[in-house]
Motif scaffolding. Structure first.
Motif, PDB file in Angstrom:
ATOM      1  N   PHE A  18       8.557 -16.331  19.435  1.00 39.19           N
ATOM      2  CA  PHE A  18       9.636 -16.662  20.362  1.00 39.19           C
ATOM      3  C   PHE A  18       9.120 -17.239  21.677  1.00 39.19           C
ATOM      4  CE2 PHE A  18      11.783 -13.493  17.625  1.00 39.19           C
ATOM      5  CZ  PHE A  18      12.835 -14.284  17.209  1.00 39.19           C
ATOM      6  N   THR A  19       7.842 -17.051  21.950  1.00 45.29           N
ATOM      7  CA  THR A  19       7.242 -17.671  23.130  1.00 45.29           C
ATOM      8  C   THR A  19       7.308 -19.196  23.034  1.00 45.29           C
ATOM      9  OG1 THR A  19       5.762 -15.809  23.506  1.00 45.29           O
ATOM     10  CG2 THR A  19       5.088 -17.910  24.441  1.00 45.29           C
ATOM     11  N   LEU A  20       7.330 -19.697  21.802  1.00 44.72           N
ATOM     12  CA  LEU A  20       7.355 -21.146  21.593  1.00 44.72           C
ATOM     13  C   LEU A  20       8.730 -21.758  21.847  1.00 44.72           C
ATOM     14  CD1 LEU A  20       5.109 -21.316  18.397  1.00 44.72           C
ATOM     15  CD2 LEU A  20       4.467 -21.812  20.773  1.00 44.72           C
ATOM     16  N   LEU A  21       9.728 -20.922  22.138  1.00 51.13           N
ATOM     17  CA  LEU A  21      11.009 -21.420  22.648  1.00 51.13           C
ATOM     18  C   LEU A  21      10.974 -21.245  24.161  1.00 51.13           C
ATOM     19  CD1 LEU A  21      13.882 -22.489  22.311  1.00 51.13           C
ATOM     20  CD2 LEU A  21      14.645 -20.144  21.907  1.00 51.13           C
ATOM     21  N   ASP A  22      10.505 -22.273  24.834  1.00 51.76           N
ATOM     22  CA  ASP A  22      10.246 -22.191  26.278  1.00 51.76           C
ATOM     23  C   ASP A  22      11.221 -23.086  27.029  1.00 51.76           C
ATOM     24  OD1 ASP A  22       9.199 -22.144  28.870  1.00 51.76           O
ATOM     25  OD2 ASP A  22       7.137 -21.975  28.156  1.00 51.76           O
ATOM     26  N   SER A  23      12.318 -22.496  27.470  1.00 53.28           N
ATOM     27  CA  SER A  23      13.350 -23.286  28.153  1.00 53.28           C
ATOM     28  C   SER A  23      12.864 -23.808  29.497  1.00 53.28           C
ATOM     29  CB  SER A  23      14.613 -22.442  28.343  1.00 53.28           C
ATOM     30  OG  SER A  23      14.339 -21.277  29.100  1.00 53.28           O
ATOM     31  N   GLU A  24      11.972 -23.083  30.169  1.00 49.78           N
ATOM     32  CA  GLU A  24      11.490 -23.534  31.472  1.00 49.78           C
ATOM     33  C   GLU A  24      10.740 -24.852  31.357  1.00 49.78           C
ATOM     34  OE1 GLU A  24       9.430 -20.776  33.934  1.00 49.78           O
ATOM     35  OE2 GLU A  24      10.712 -19.092  33.402  1.00 49.78           O
ATOM     36  N   LYS A  25       9.918 -25.000  30.329  1.00 48.91           N
ATOM     37  CA  LYS A  25       9.190 -26.254  30.138  1.00 48.91           C
ATOM     38  C   LYS A  25      10.151 -27.400  29.855  1.00 48.91           C
ATOM     39  CE  LYS A  25       4.759 -24.359  28.568  1.00 48.91           C
ATOM     40  NZ  LYS A  25       3.778 -24.290  27.456  1.00 48.91           N
ATOM     41  N   ILE A  26      11.200 -27.119  29.086  1.00 46.53           N
ATOM     42  CA  ILE A  26      12.183 -28.160  28.784  1.00 46.53           C
ATOM     43  C   ILE A  26      12.952 -28.551  30.038  1.00 46.53           C
ATOM     44  CG2 ILE A  26      14.329 -28.624  27.531  1.00 46.53           C
ATOM     45  CD1 ILE A  26      13.186 -26.966  25.228  1.00 46.53           C
ATOM     46  N   ILE A  27      13.352 -27.573  30.833  1.00 48.00           N
ATOM     47  CA  ILE A  27      14.072 -27.854  32.076  1.00 48.00           C
ATOM     48  C   ILE A  27      13.203 -28.658  33.039  1.00 48.00           C
ATOM     49  CG2 ILE A  27      15.080 -26.790  34.138  1.00 48.00           C
ATOM     50  CD1 ILE A  27      16.000 -24.483  32.301  1.00 48.00           C
ATOM     51  N   ASN A  28      11.913 -28.316  33.079  1.00 52.42           N
ATOM     52  CA  ASN A  28      10.978 -29.033  33.950  1.00 52.42           C
ATOM     53  C   ASN A  28      10.574 -30.390  33.376  1.00 52.42           C
ATOM     54  OD1 ASN A  28      10.971 -26.910  35.802  1.00 52.42           O
ATOM     55  ND2 ASN A  28       9.258 -25.883  34.793  1.00 52.42           N
ATOM     56  N   GLY A  29      10.838 -30.597  32.087  1.00 54.08           N
ATOM     57  CA  GLY A  29      10.588 -31.898  31.476  1.00 54.08           C
ATOM     58  C   GLY A  29       9.157 -32.175  31.093  1.00 54.08           C
ATOM     59  N   GLU A  30       8.349 -31.133  30.894  1.00 53.09           N
ATOM     60  CA  GLU A  30       6.961 -31.373  30.511  1.00 53.09           C
ATOM     61  C   GLU A  30       6.369 -30.155  29.803  1.00 53.09           C
ATOM     62  OE1 GLU A  30       5.013 -32.182  34.180  1.00 53.09           O
ATOM     63  OE2 GLU A  30       5.130 -30.123  34.898  1.00 53.09           O
ATOM     64  N   GLY A  31       5.407 -30.423  28.926  1.00 51.81           N
ATOM     65  CA  GLY A  31       4.648 -29.360  28.296  1.00 51.81           C
ATOM     66  C   GLY A  31       5.279 -28.702  27.097  1.00 51.81           C
ATOM     67  N   TYR A  32       6.442 -29.199  26.649  1.00 56.98           N
ATOM     68  CA  TYR A  32       7.132 -28.539  25.534  1.00 56.98           C
ATOM     69  C   TYR A  32       6.779 -29.137  24.173  1.00 56.98           C
ATOM     70  CZ  TYR A  32      10.208 -32.559  26.307  1.00 56.98           C
ATOM     71  OH  TYR A  32      10.706 -33.820  26.498  1.00 56.98           O
ATOM     72  N   GLY A  33       6.203 -30.331  24.154  1.00 54.84           N
ATOM     73  CA  GLY A  33       5.931 -31.033  22.902  1.00 54.84           C
ATOM     74  C   GLY A  33       5.029 -30.266  21.959  1.00 54.84           C
ATOM     75  N   ILE A  34       4.007 -29.605  22.501  1.00 59.23           N
ATOM     76  CA  ILE A  34       3.063 -28.871  21.663  1.00 59.23           C
ATOM     77  C   ILE A  34       3.758 -27.735  20.930  1.00 59.23           C
ATOM     78  CG2 ILE A  34       2.371 -27.372  23.575  1.00 59.23           C
ATOM     79  CD1 ILE A  34       0.156 -28.641  20.665  1.00 59.23           C
ATOM     80  N   VAL A  53       8.594  -7.694  20.647  1.00 61.72           N
ATOM     81  CA  VAL A  53       7.422  -8.018  21.452  1.00 61.72           C
ATOM     82  C   VAL A  53       7.789  -9.001  22.565  1.00 61.72           C
ATOM     83  CG1 VAL A  53       5.157  -9.159  21.412  1.00 61.72           C
ATOM     84  CG2 VAL A  53       5.763  -7.530  19.621  1.00 61.72           C
ATOM     85  N   GLN A  54       8.649  -9.972  22.243  1.00 61.84           N
ATOM     86  CA  GLN A  54       9.100 -10.925  23.260  1.00 61.84           C
ATOM     87  C   GLN A  54       9.834 -10.223  24.387  1.00 61.84           C
ATOM     88  OE1 GLN A  54       8.536 -14.062  23.658  1.00 61.84           O
ATOM     89  NE2 GLN A  54      10.059 -14.676  25.170  1.00 61.84           N
ATOM     90  N   MET A  55      10.703  -9.294  24.034  1.00 59.75           N
ATOM     91  CA  MET A  55      11.456  -8.548  25.040  1.00 59.75           C
ATOM     92  C   MET A  55      10.520  -7.697  25.898  1.00 59.75           C
ATOM     93  SD  MET A  55      14.753  -7.410  22.723  1.00 59.75           S
ATOM     94  CE  MET A  55      15.570  -6.558  24.080  1.00 59.75           C
ATOM     95  N   LEU A  56       9.540  -7.066  25.270  1.00 56.45           N
ATOM     96  CA  LEU A  56       8.577  -6.253  26.020  1.00 56.45           C
ATOM     97  C   LEU A  56       7.743  -7.116  26.962  1.00 56.45           C
ATOM     98  CD1 LEU A  56       7.283  -3.820  23.241  1.00 56.45           C
ATOM     99  CD2 LEU A  56       8.728  -3.238  25.204  1.00 56.45           C
TER     100      LEU A  56
END
Length: 266
Positions: free
Chosen positions: A223-239, A204-207
């Protein structure tokens, strides 16, 4: 709280799978890091355009970025880290409880001074410790290789957070496998849930990555909860971290409760 003999036996049963998965990860990670070169990124992008765009997006290679962290997050954490440790998790989780019940060896384990709770806690502990060790090695090797090849290029804090996010994701995935293993008496049904659900999440993640028309599918996969973009941007990953941790606790606690209280075909 734990059974040392059972822990050692579980280690002996699973160490070959652990080494194989780790070896494959150690093969790909240094190669991917070595491929990083901002000056040749355009050339790499042109090479990728030869492949079907849907395939590139599905494997998470579409949002690379210009930093080493972004590059590794895309090419390694976009697909490989989702697939390879999941194979290990599926195998070990199924072997933890359901396999013993299915083969009849659970009767022997329960004839020893071990209680159901002690057996389940030992197997749960092995799952959590081994996946932590696996991803811990990946983290350390990633930092060492990056610093050796590209000194001071890697955002180490971001890389650590990315690996922590990955670890929490796998705590939740092992929780699914452990719960399924505790719930069923045979490996067939245990695998149907414990392997079927994580594999379905990956598909489903790939689709969801293939286009805007199916992007809504990302709300139906862990797998949506592994969000590298939020980590790179430094915000919004805590939840995401909090959700994965709560889910893992619920799944492991539910598995322990079910196994301690259900009837076993001994």
């Amino acid at each position: 709280m734990f059974s040392k003999p059972l822990f050692k036996a579980t280690l002996k049963q699973n160490y070959v799978v652990f080494i194989i998965i780790l070896a494959v990860l150690m093969l790909y990670l240094p190669i991917i890091i070595q491929m990083f070169d901002p000056s040749t990124q355009d050339t790499l992008d042109e090479m990728l355009k030869v492949l079907p765009q849907g395939l590139i997006s599905a494997m998470g290679f579409s949002n690379v970025g210009s930093t080493l962290l972004g590059f590794v997050a895309s090419y390694f954490y976009g697909f490989l880290i989702l697939l390879l440790p999941m194979i290990y998790v599926i195998i070990v989780a199924n072997r933890s409880i359901a396999s013993h019940v299915d083969k009849g060896s659970m009767a022997y384990l329960l004839s020893t001074p071990n209680t159901r709770g002690k057996i389940a806690r030992t197997q749960a502990g092995f799952l959590l410790i081994s996946i932590t060790l696996l991803l811990g090695i990946v983290t350390i090797v990633g930092i060492l290789v990056s610093e050796n090849l590209f000194p001071n290029e890697l955002d180490i804090k971001g890389f650590l957070l990315l690996n922590l996010n990955t670890l929490l994701l796998y705590f939740a995935l092992t929780g699914i496998g452990f719960f399924a293993s505790c719930l069923f008496n045979d490996t067939k049904n245990s695998l149907a849930l414990g392997a079927g659900l994580p594999v379905a999440f990956l598909v489903v993640q790939m689709l969801s990555n293939t286009g805007e028309s199916v992007e809504f599918l990302k709300y139906f996969t862990l797998f949506t909860l592994l969000d590298s973009e939020k980590i790179i941007n430094g915000e919004g990953y805590g939840i995401n971290f909090v959700i994965l941790m709560i889910l893992a606790i619920i799944l492991y606690a539910s598995g322990l409760y079910v196994f301690k209280n259900r009837d076993l075909p001994l």
